[in-house]
Design an enzyme around this catalytic site. Structure first.
Site, PDB file in Angstrom:
ATOM      1  N   GLY A 243     -14.861 -16.398  -9.656  1.00 35.05           N
ATOM      2  CA  GLY A 243     -14.563 -15.896 -10.998  1.00 35.05           C
ATOM      3  C   GLY A 243     -15.047 -16.820 -12.095  1.00 35.05           C
ATOM      4  N   THR A 244     -14.894 -18.122 -11.886  1.00 28.94           N
ATOM      5  CA  THR A 244     -15.299 -19.085 -12.916  1.00 28.94           C
ATOM      6  C   THR A 244     -16.799 -18.975 -13.180  1.00 28.94           C
ATOM      7  OG1 THR A 244     -13.527 -20.562 -12.234  1.00 28.94           O
ATOM      8  CG2 THR A 244     -15.324 -21.550 -13.505  1.00 28.94           C
TER       9      THR A 244
ATOM     10  N   ASN B 102      -3.682 -13.394 -16.110  1.00 30.40           N
ATOM     11  CA  ASN B 102      -3.314 -14.089 -14.878  1.00 30.40           C
ATOM     12  C   ASN B 102      -1.917 -14.685 -14.915  1.00 30.40           C
ATOM     13  OD1 ASN B 102      -5.058 -15.601 -16.774  1.00 30.40           O
ATOM     14  ND2 ASN B 102      -4.417 -17.352 -15.567  1.00 30.40           N
TER      15      ASN B 102
ATOM     16  N   GLN C 125      -7.960 -10.662 -11.776  1.00 30.97           N
ATOM     17  CA  GLN C 125      -6.572 -10.423 -11.330  1.00 30.97           C
ATOM     18  C   GLN C 125      -6.304  -8.947 -11.028  1.00 30.97           C
ATOM     19  OE1 GLN C 125      -4.027 -12.503 -10.640  1.00 30.97           O
ATOM     20  NE2 GLN C 125      -5.054 -14.394 -11.210  1.00 30.97           N
TER      21      GLN C 125
ATOM     22  N   SER D   1     -13.447 -11.871  -8.251  1.00 35.24           N
ATOM     23  CA  SER D   1     -13.315 -13.024  -7.363  1.00 35.24           C
ATOM     24  C   SER D   1     -12.686 -12.583  -6.050  1.00 35.24           C
ATOM     25  CB  SER D   1     -12.453 -14.089  -8.043  1.00 35.24           C
ATOM     26  OG  SER D   1     -12.270 -15.171  -7.175  1.00 35.24           O
TER      27      SER D   1
ATOM     28  N   HIS E 170     -11.013 -14.537  -3.633  1.00 36.11           N
ATOM     29  CA  HIS E 170      -9.817 -15.163  -3.045  1.00 36.11           C
ATOM     30  C   HIS E 170      -8.504 -14.627  -3.606  1.00 36.11           C
ATOM     31  CE1 HIS E 170      -8.568 -18.278  -6.123  1.00 36.11           C
ATOM     32  NE2 HIS E 170      -9.792 -18.035  -6.557  1.00 36.11           N
TER      33      HIS E 170
ATOM     34  N   THR F 137     -29.558 -19.894  -2.109  1.00 36.57           N
ATOM     35  CA  THR F 137     -29.399 -19.162  -0.845  1.00 36.57           C
ATOM     36  C   THR F 137     -28.033 -18.485  -0.812  1.00 36.57           C
ATOM     37  OG1 THR F 137     -30.843 -20.744   0.244  1.00 36.57           O
ATOM     38  CG2 THR F 137     -29.400 -19.438   1.678  1.00 36.57           C
TER      39      THR F 137
ATOM     40  N   CYS G 136       2.663 -28.856 -15.912  1.00 36.57           N
ATOM     41  CA  CYS G 136       3.535 -29.523 -14.950  1.00 36.57           C
ATOM     42  C   CYS G 136       3.243 -31.004 -14.820  1.00 36.57           C
ATOM     43  CB  CYS G 136       3.426 -28.849 -13.595  1.00 36.57           C
ATOM     44  SG  CYS G 136       4.790 -27.748 -13.332  1.00 36.57           S
TER      45      CYS G 136
HETATM   46  N1  PLP Z   1     -10.309 -15.353 -14.276  1.00 37.58           N
HETATM   47  C1  PLP Z   1      -9.027 -15.124 -14.009  1.00 37.58           C
HETATM   48  C2  PLP Z   1      -8.284 -14.099 -14.809  1.00 37.58           C
HETATM   49  C3  PLP Z   1      -8.375 -15.836 -13.009  1.00 37.58           C
HETATM   50  O1  PLP Z   1      -7.085 -15.616 -12.758  1.00 37.58           O
HETATM   51  C4  PLP Z   1      -9.111 -16.810 -12.280  1.00 37.58           C
HETATM   52  C5  PLP Z   1      -8.447 -17.639 -11.243  1.00 37.58           C
HETATM   53  O2  PLP Z   1      -7.330 -18.052 -11.384  1.00 37.58           O
HETATM   54  C6  PLP Z   1     -10.456 -16.997 -12.591  1.00 37.58           C
HETATM   55  C7  PLP Z   1     -11.022 -16.263 -13.596  1.00 37.58           C
HETATM   56  C8  PLP Z   1     -11.286 -18.006 -11.849  1.00 37.58           C
HETATM   57  O3  PLP Z   1     -11.660 -17.477 -10.586  1.00 37.58           O
HETATM   58  P1  PLP Z   1     -12.092 -18.460  -9.393  1.00 37.58           P
HETATM   59  O4  PLP Z   1     -10.866 -19.153  -8.932  1.00 37.58           O
HETATM   60  O5  PLP Z   1     -12.672 -17.521  -8.349  1.00 37.58           O
HETATM   61  O6  PLP Z   1     -13.129 -19.365  -9.941  1.00 37.58           O
END
Ligand code: PLP
Length: 384
Positions: free
Chosen positions: A74-75, A152, A182, A202, A204, A240, A328
């Site tokens: 996602g990032t 999120n 999400q 994403s 995971h 790759t 935290c």
């Molecule tokens: N965008 C949202 C809304 C997320 O909740 C997250 C992960 O917490 C990400 C992006 C980032 O995804 P990744 O962990 O696959 O880089």
């Protein structure tokens, strides 16, 4: 502490990889390890798996396979969408919601260095963006509007089907980017119907492996690549391809989509039960995020009088793993940018409790029993 059975209710952070997903991935580490660009039989096998995975992803969001670009998560998808547009446009303005994920908000510095201005649209007390305010933020110089589908932290859903078409009508030439990390498989989504140009996903968060994701890039939208290298993923994302990861992601999507409706219904009912019991037995309790327009697996609750960090550690000692809404680190009472955006200034004992499709009624019953013991104890130790 180690032999306490764990109840994992932190699925917004990540999910357990499904065994079916692992089984689908294993051959692509072992006998079918070929590079998808190789012309021999091992390469062809990997290429075929890549093409099939692309089809599965595309089908799940109403896109064409050629519009799916695989990434490392996602990032990276967020980064590629925003920086890729910035490198390919003459316009110099972008709009983002104040509650976007850090992977989006943190692009501001980079954008500013490139001469962009960025407008942050505020959200209401439930975390929703007001359509008129969003439209007012756009100008003829706006290249991109970035709006996450589901938040999120607080789980609030934005009304994409209403916002997308209105945005396109109001601001011709603007690109609509949605981070659906999400919401994917938890809320029905069709990129065409919501007039989405770019969509981040994403693996995971949906019981797939970590380190793999995708960016939907509508046909005709040009992105400047953010990596230099070979011509993989149409040149948009060289490198790759991570075939085991991509195959695992696609398998996670296939499994999730097969039972999506029943799973959503079950998660919603367990989540509603959890919220109702907390409200009834642990008062004062406040629900953050929209009461209806929210992710089916998300409960974000304030337990005023307790400190989030203390709650988190005491719950963990009883085997319940959740997230807090506060920074935290020792002594900090600062709340997240999302909680600040909906009007919370100090730690009110916020917990994010996120279910998954494997969460059982028994786990919710046990989680509630733990909360009923821990919250009064944490309150006795003091907090806001
Ligand atoms: N965008 C949202 C809304 C997320 O909740 C997250 C992960 O917490 C990400 C992006 C980032 O995804 P990744 O962990 O696959 O880089």
């Amino acid at each position: 502490m180690t032999d306490v059975p764990l109840i994992y209710l932190d699925n917004g952070a990540t999910t357990r990889t499904d065994t079916g997903v692992i089984d689908a991935m294993v051959p692509f580490f072992a006998e079918s390890f070929g590079n998808a660009s190789s012309l021999h039989r091992l390469g062809v096998k990997s290429r075929r798996a890549l093409d099939q995975s692309r089809q599965i992803l595309a089908h799940a969001i109403g896109a064409k396979p050629s519009e799916i670009c695989f990434t490392s998560g996602g990032t990276e998808s967020d980064t590629l969408a925003i920086r890729g547009v910035a490198d390919a446009t003459r316009r110099r303005h972008m709009v983002m919601a104040a509650t976007e994920h850090p992977a989006v908000l943190a692009q501001q510095e980079w954008l500013k260095r490139r001469g962009f201005t960025v407008t942050l649209v505020p959200v209401d007390a439930n975390g929703r963006v007001d359509l008129d305010s969003l439209l007012e933020c756009t100008t003829g110089d706006t290249a991109l509007v970035s709006l996450m589908h589901a938040n999120n932290e607080i789980g609030t859903l934005q009304d994409l089907a209403r916002i997308g078409p209105a945005l396109k009508a109001h601001c011709p030439g603007v690109l609509f980017f949605v981070d659906a990390v999400q919401s994917f498989t938890k809320v029905p989504l069709h990129v065409g119907r919501a007039h989405i140009d770019l969509l981040a996903l994403s693996s995971h968060k949906i019981h797939g492996p970590k380190g793999v994701g995708a960016l939907y890039v509508r046909e005709g939208v040009h992105l400047g690549p953010q990596l230099a290298g070979g011509g993989q993923e149409g040149g948009t994302r060289p490198g790759t391809e991570n075939i085991p990861g991509i195959v695992g992601f696609a398998e996670a999507v296939r499994i999730a989509m097969a039972t999506a409706q029943e799973d959503q219904k079950r998660m919603r009912s367990l989540r509603d039960n959890l919220i109702a019991e907390c409200l009834a037995t642990l008062a004062p309790v406040e629900l953050n995020g929209h009461p209806e327009h929210r992710l089916c697996n998300n409960a974000n609750l304030n337990f005023p009088g307790a400190k989030a960090e203390i709650l988190l550690h005491m719950l963990e000692a009883q085997g319940l793993l959740v997230s807090s809404g506060a920074a935290c680190h020792a002594g900090s009472r600062k709340v997240s940018h999302v909680l600040q955006a909906i009007g919370l200034q100090v730690d009110r004992g916020t917990l994010r409790i996120t279910l998954c499709r494997h969460t059982t009624p028994d786990e919710i019953t046990r989680a509630l029993a733990i909360l009923k013991t821990v919250v009064p104890e944490a309150r006795a130790m003091g907090g806001a």
